[in-house]
Scaffold this motif. Structure first.
Motif, PDB file in Angstrom:
ATOM      1  N   ALA A  38       9.227  16.650  13.221  1.00 54.72           N
ATOM      2  CA  ALA A  38      10.246  17.568  12.679  1.00 54.72           C
ATOM      3  C   ALA A  38      10.763  18.494  13.777  1.00 54.72           C
ATOM      4  O   ALA A  38      11.967  18.750  13.883  1.00 54.72           O
ATOM      5  CB  ALA A  38       9.653  18.380  11.519  1.00 54.72           C
ATOM      6  N   GLN A  39       9.860  18.991  14.619  1.00 57.14           N
ATOM      7  CA  GLN A  39      10.271  19.944  15.650  1.00 57.14           C
ATOM      8  C   GLN A  39      11.138  19.275  16.722  1.00 57.14           C
ATOM      9  O   GLN A  39      12.073  19.878  17.228  1.00 57.14           O
ATOM     10  CB  GLN A  39       9.026  20.586  16.281  1.00 57.14           C
ATOM     11  CG  GLN A  39       8.332  21.544  15.304  1.00 57.14           C
ATOM     12  CD  GLN A  39       7.038  22.114  15.828  1.00 57.14           C
ATOM     13  OE1 GLN A  39       6.306  21.447  16.553  1.00 57.14           O
ATOM     14  NE2 GLN A  39       6.736  23.347  15.457  1.00 57.14           N
ATOM     15  N   ILE A  40      10.809  18.023  17.061  1.00 57.64           N
ATOM     16  CA  ILE A  40      11.548  17.329  18.118  1.00 57.64           C
ATOM     17  C   ILE A  40      12.819  16.673  17.566  1.00 57.64           C
ATOM     18  O   ILE A  40      13.903  16.828  18.123  1.00 57.64           O
ATOM     19  CB  ILE A  40      10.658  16.238  18.769  1.00 57.64           C
ATOM     20  CG1 ILE A  40       9.452  16.876  19.468  1.00 57.64           C
ATOM     21  CG2 ILE A  40      11.464  15.370  19.716  1.00 57.64           C
ATOM     22  CD1 ILE A  40       9.741  17.538  20.778  1.00 57.64           C
ATOM     23  N   GLU A  41      12.683  15.967  16.436  1.00 56.16           N
ATOM     24  CA  GLU A  41      13.802  15.134  15.977  1.00 56.16           C
ATOM     25  C   GLU A  41      14.747  15.871  15.043  1.00 56.16           C
ATOM     26  O   GLU A  41      15.933  15.549  14.992  1.00 56.16           O
ATOM     27  CB  GLU A  41      13.267  13.870  15.297  1.00 56.16           C
ATOM     28  CG  GLU A  41      12.578  12.956  16.299  1.00 56.16           C
ATOM     29  CD  GLU A  41      11.956  11.725  15.667  1.00 56.16           C
ATOM     30  OE1 GLU A  41      12.183  11.478  14.469  1.00 56.16           O
ATOM     31  OE2 GLU A  41      11.222  11.016  16.390  1.00 56.16           O
ATOM     32  N   VAL A  42      14.237  16.849  14.290  1.00 57.10           N
ATOM     33  CA  VAL A  42      15.114  17.573  13.360  1.00 57.10           C
ATOM     34  C   VAL A  42      15.580  18.891  13.980  1.00 57.10           C
ATOM     35  O   VAL A  42      16.765  19.200  14.003  1.00 57.10           O
ATOM     36  CB  VAL A  42      14.401  17.827  12.002  1.00 57.10           C
ATOM     37  CG1 VAL A  42      15.337  18.550  11.033  1.00 57.10           C
ATOM     38  CG2 VAL A  42      13.921  16.510  11.400  1.00 57.10           C
ATOM     39  N   GLN A  43      14.619  19.653  14.524  1.00 57.36           N
ATOM     40  CA  GLN A  43      14.984  20.964  15.080  1.00 57.36           C
ATOM     41  C   GLN A  43      15.413  20.873  16.560  1.00 57.36           C
ATOM     42  O   GLN A  43      15.908  21.858  17.098  1.00 57.36           O
ATOM     43  CB  GLN A  43      13.806  21.933  14.959  1.00 57.36           C
ATOM     44  CG  GLN A  43      13.327  22.165  13.536  1.00 57.36           C
ATOM     45  CD  GLN A  43      12.136  23.120  13.488  1.00 57.36           C
ATOM     46  OE1 GLN A  43      12.192  24.247  13.963  1.00 57.36           O
ATOM     47  NE2 GLN A  43      11.041  22.658  12.920  1.00 57.36           N
ATOM     48  N   TYR A  84       8.791  23.585   3.060  1.00 52.76           N
ATOM     49  CA  TYR A  84       8.203  23.879   4.352  1.00 52.76           C
ATOM     50  C   TYR A  84       8.959  25.030   5.023  1.00 52.76           C
ATOM     51  O   TYR A  84       8.362  25.962   5.559  1.00 52.76           O
ATOM     52  CB  TYR A  84       8.234  22.625   5.238  1.00 52.76           C
ATOM     53  CG  TYR A  84       7.667  22.901   6.597  1.00 52.76           C
ATOM     54  CD1 TYR A  84       6.302  23.088   6.753  1.00 52.76           C
ATOM     55  CD2 TYR A  84       8.503  23.041   7.700  1.00 52.76           C
ATOM     56  CE1 TYR A  84       5.779  23.385   7.987  1.00 52.76           C
ATOM     57  CE2 TYR A  84       7.980  23.342   8.936  1.00 52.76           C
ATOM     58  CZ  TYR A  84       6.625  23.509   9.074  1.00 52.76           C
ATOM     59  OH  TYR A  84       6.109  23.830  10.297  1.00 52.76           O
ATOM     60  N   THR A  85      10.293  24.944   4.979  1.00 55.14           N
ATOM     61  CA  THR A  85      11.117  25.977   5.597  1.00 55.14           C
ATOM     62  C   THR A  85      10.859  27.338   4.951  1.00 55.14           C
ATOM     63  O   THR A  85      10.796  28.357   5.644  1.00 55.14           O
ATOM     64  CB  THR A  85      12.605  25.600   5.460  1.00 55.14           C
ATOM     65  OG1 THR A  85      12.793  24.316   6.049  1.00 55.14           O
ATOM     66  CG2 THR A  85      13.499  26.604   6.156  1.00 55.14           C
TER      67      THR A  85
END
Lengths: 204, 204
Positions: free
Chosen positions: A172-177, B134-135
């Motif tokens: 999530a941190q690399i690919e979404v955010q 989650y957010t």
């Protein structure tokens, strides 16, 4: 002058050769699969292509690994074994010889890099790190926390330190955010500082 | 004395009734599914049983939710909405009115309890918390860290605090390692202490 027959010795004498043939086949298959993952990504490894590139029948792969997930798990285990070797006996600061706090930071950064590099492989292997790989990480971090004189529920502190390095959050941190890896590394080292108490020591 | 025709007003006037019928059906289905989850566990909710207990055709459920995973996701979202309401406007210390640090500890303990209570539901809904849920957690924890004057990469510190409360780790700790929930709560509060710096304040 013949030695007495030893019924136990016969299978012992024969097995190594049988085992080494099997092991050689297995190594060749894993080596081919690992090369395909490295060159083209985990999605490139289909049972058909693996059989063709390794020059074996598909039946052999199914007999040895069960299914595609089994192949990916074996490739992942192999790669995890290399990682563990570099932690246990590789050069410092990841390996022994550096101060415990440097080893802790090096471990977090190396674990992050290894997971990011193998993120598709980990998911193709069933989505989770193996129990043995996870346990290794917890034991190593716990061992470093002991060396650092950290007090508290060390197994759970070690698990908490490893938790942000698991695949779903990293993905999530690399690919979404789209967070840069350097920021994740810095944040993990800051977390480790806080857990170890290095921040108070620096302030005090 | 008639008001001029307003083409935009016609669908506006009609839609609410249509929507409210659909919403009523949807609520009834979700309510039945949530009751089945609470009474018998997530695995009890099959499309056949849900249709029978809610007194609707299976086709209606498929049209509205797509598949079983869609039903479970909707039940989970509903339950998450209740959790968020108790954080945003429920009684302290989880809700507003308590000091930020008490709210942080209360949030960790409540999130842990809510996740453990719904662990099968979360997995039946596809294995992951929704992005929105989650957010919400990250934003709330980050907000409390700001109130506490914590400095650093707060979004990533908040994510690190939430990471040990995710399903795969909790499942391993509860079902494989058989750790008591009280120990997980204490370890999480200790982690929060370290991140916030409450431990140095107590020592200094």
């Amino acid at each position: 002058m013949t030695t007495p027959a030893e019924p136990f010795a016969l299978p012992m004498a024969d097995q190594p050769r049988v085992r080494s043939d099997a092991a050689r086949n297995r190594d060749a298959l894993l080596c081919t699969a690992a090369r395909m993952v490295a060159e083209e990504g985990a999605q490139a490894v289909t049972m058909d292509r693996l059989a063709a590139e390794a020059g074996v029948g598909k039946g052999t792969i199914f007999r040895r690994f069960g299914n595609r997930c089994g192949v990916m798990t074996a490739v992942l285990d192999e790669s995890e074994a290399h990682f563990q070797t570099s932690v246990m006996s590789g050069p410092p600061p990841l390996g022994p010889g550096a101060p415990a706090y440097e080893r802790l930071r090096a471990f977090g950064v190396a674990r992050l890099a290894a997971t990011l590099q193998r993120i598709d492989l980990i998911e193709a292997a069933g989505g989770g790190r193996s129990h043995a790989a996870y346990t290794f990480g917890v034991l190593h971090v716990r061992h470093l926390l002991v060396e650092l004189g950290v007090e508290g529920d060390l197994p759970l502190l070690a698990a908490a330190l490893l938790a942000p390095l698991e695949v779903p959050l990293l993905r999530a941190q690399i690919e979404v955010q789209h967070l840069p890896v350097a920021r994740l590394e810095a944040a993990w080292c800051d977390l480790a500082d806080r857990v170890v108490g290095a921040r108070d020591q620096a302030r005090g």
